[in-house]
Write a protein that holds these residues in place. Structure first.
Motif, PDB file in Angstrom:
ATOM      1  N   VAL A 116     -32.183-119.799 -50.830  1.00 51.67           N
ATOM      2  CA  VAL A 116     -32.328-118.282 -51.423  1.00 51.67           C
ATOM      3  C   VAL A 116     -33.959-118.238 -51.862  1.00 51.67           C
ATOM      4  O   VAL A 116     -34.438-119.301 -52.204  1.00 51.67           O
ATOM      5  N   PRO A 117     -34.595-117.032 -51.875  1.00 46.53           N
ATOM      6  CA  PRO A 117     -35.919-116.766 -52.488  1.00 46.53           C
ATOM      7  C   PRO A 117     -35.813-117.505 -53.922  1.00 46.53           C
ATOM      8  O   PRO A 117     -35.008-117.284 -54.830  1.00 46.53           O
ATOM      9  N   VAL A 118     -37.030-118.308 -54.041  1.00 47.09           N
ATOM     10  CA  VAL A 118     -37.218-118.997 -55.584  1.00 47.09           C
ATOM     11  C   VAL A 118     -38.799-118.512 -56.108  1.00 47.09           C
ATOM     12  O   VAL A 118     -39.521-118.882 -55.383  1.00 47.09           O
ATOM     13  N   VAL A 119     -38.733-118.035 -57.287  1.00 44.82           N
ATOM     14  CA  VAL A 119     -39.938-117.889 -57.977  1.00 44.82           C
ATOM     15  C   VAL A 119     -40.167-118.500 -59.448  1.00 44.82           C
ATOM     16  O   VAL A 119     -39.171-118.484 -60.141  1.00 44.82           O
ATOM     17  N   HIS A 120     -41.308-119.279 -59.323  1.00 42.68           N
ATOM     18  CA  HIS A 120     -41.381-120.045 -60.589  1.00 42.68           C
ATOM     19  C   HIS A 120     -42.271-119.303 -61.533  1.00 42.68           C
ATOM     20  O   HIS A 120     -43.343-118.644 -61.407  1.00 42.68           O
ATOM     21  N   GLY A 121     -41.776-119.339 -63.026  1.00 39.76           N
ATOM     22  CA  GLY A 121     -42.720-118.866 -64.130  1.00 39.76           C
ATOM     23  C   GLY A 121     -43.172-119.874 -64.532  1.00 39.76           C
ATOM     24  O   GLY A 121     -42.884-121.007 -65.320  1.00 39.76           O
TER      25      GLY A 121
END
Length: 305
Positions: A116-121
């Motif tokens: 699945v799409p993953v975005v890091h903060g």
């Protein structure tokens, strides 16, 4: 579909006043209509922490404009990581945002193996993720120390954050860079953990090692309350004897005595932009990574007048 056929469909949609069903769209795209915010922290008071509260505020601002549900998962423990793996493994979410990852954090592998799409903060020390939103931690710290230098301070110390966090390392590097450019030593350093108690203990150690220090850059506002308490207990006035600058500009920064000079980190914007990036990825777009600017906010704690 040909251009002529597409135009015919668009005309029909306009004439019928058709509104697409989000439930049907999610079904067609095999979506569950949920995203995860997973935080690499096992702090029982995690969501009372002002930093995380502001991140969630930004995330929710964007979520409320969609039909998505938000799942919050503290995932620093084995139990939390197992929960995240179950959610993603069962396709219980369409995307995930990761926050506060440490070096070699297993959360990254769990998320990125789920398909699945993953975005890091923020970023971790061992890797630069493909998609992330971060703040200019190094530049903000450098600006804080340059401000202290401009007010005439020369014996400048720092209380760092954890050095297995990218933000902790970057703020320490900014401190060192500013002093190197000024031709001053950068050895007045004690490492702490972003907590009030850690700030108090680290400041006590600095004063024992370097009793003549005249300025203190504290790498997070959460540690400043402890630092100020220790300075008062040791008979140091702020800003008379010691100037103090923090980092983040959380809500309590204006209520310290004296009011705190600090680097404003765009925390709500961090949550907002993470979520926007994730939604764009879920829609098949290719967003670019983003580093948000920081801003020095000068108040009484560094005023030498």
């Amino acid at each position: 579909m040909s251009r002529k056929a597409r135009e015919a469909v668009q005309d029909a949609v306009a004439q019928l006043g058709y509104v697409p069903s989000m439930a049907a769209r999610s079904l067609a795209m095999q979506r569950r209509g949920a995203v995860v915010l997973a935080v690499s922290s096992n702090d029982p008071a995690l969501f009372a922490n002002l930093f995380f509260a502001e991140v969630i505020t930004g995330v929710n601002e964007v979520i409320e404009t969609t039909d998505l549900e938000l799942l919050l998962v503290p995932a620093a423990s084995d139990r939390g990581r197992d929960r995240l793996a179950r959610i993603l493994g069962s396709r219980g979410a369409d995307g995930v945002m990761l926050l506060a990852l440490r070096e070699n954090d297993p959360l990254a592998k769990i998320a990125e193996s789920a398909g699945v799409p993953v975005v890091h903060g923020g970023r971790s020390l061992d890797r630069t993720p493909r998609w992330y939103v971060d703040a200019d931690n190094r530049g903000g710290a450098r600006q804080a120390v340059e401000h202290l230098l401009a007010t005439g301070r020369r014996s400048i110390a720092t209380v760092t954050g954890p050095l297995d966090l990218h933000a902790g390392t970057e703020r320490h590097l900014g401190f060192r860079e500013a002093l190197a450019l000024a031709g001053l030593p950068d050895h007045r350093v004690v490492h702490a953990d972003f907590s009030e108690a850690g700030g108090a203990a680290a400041t006590a150690e600095l004063l024992t090692r370097h009793p003549g220090l005249d300025a203190l850059f504290v790498a997070s506002d959460a540690m400043v309350a402890g630092a100020l308490r220790t300075l008062q207990e040791r008979g140091r006035t702020v800003p008379g004897d010691v100037s103090v600058v923090g980092f983040k500009d959380i809500a309590t920064a204006q209520r310290t005595q004296p009011a705190l000079t600090t680097v404003r980190q765009p925390i709500v914007a961090l949550g907002r932009e993470m979520t926007r990036m994730l939604v764009r990825l879920m829609d098949g777009e290719e967003p670019t990574t983003l580093i948000l600017p920081t801003e020095l906010v000068v108040r009484q704690s560094s005023d030498r007048s």
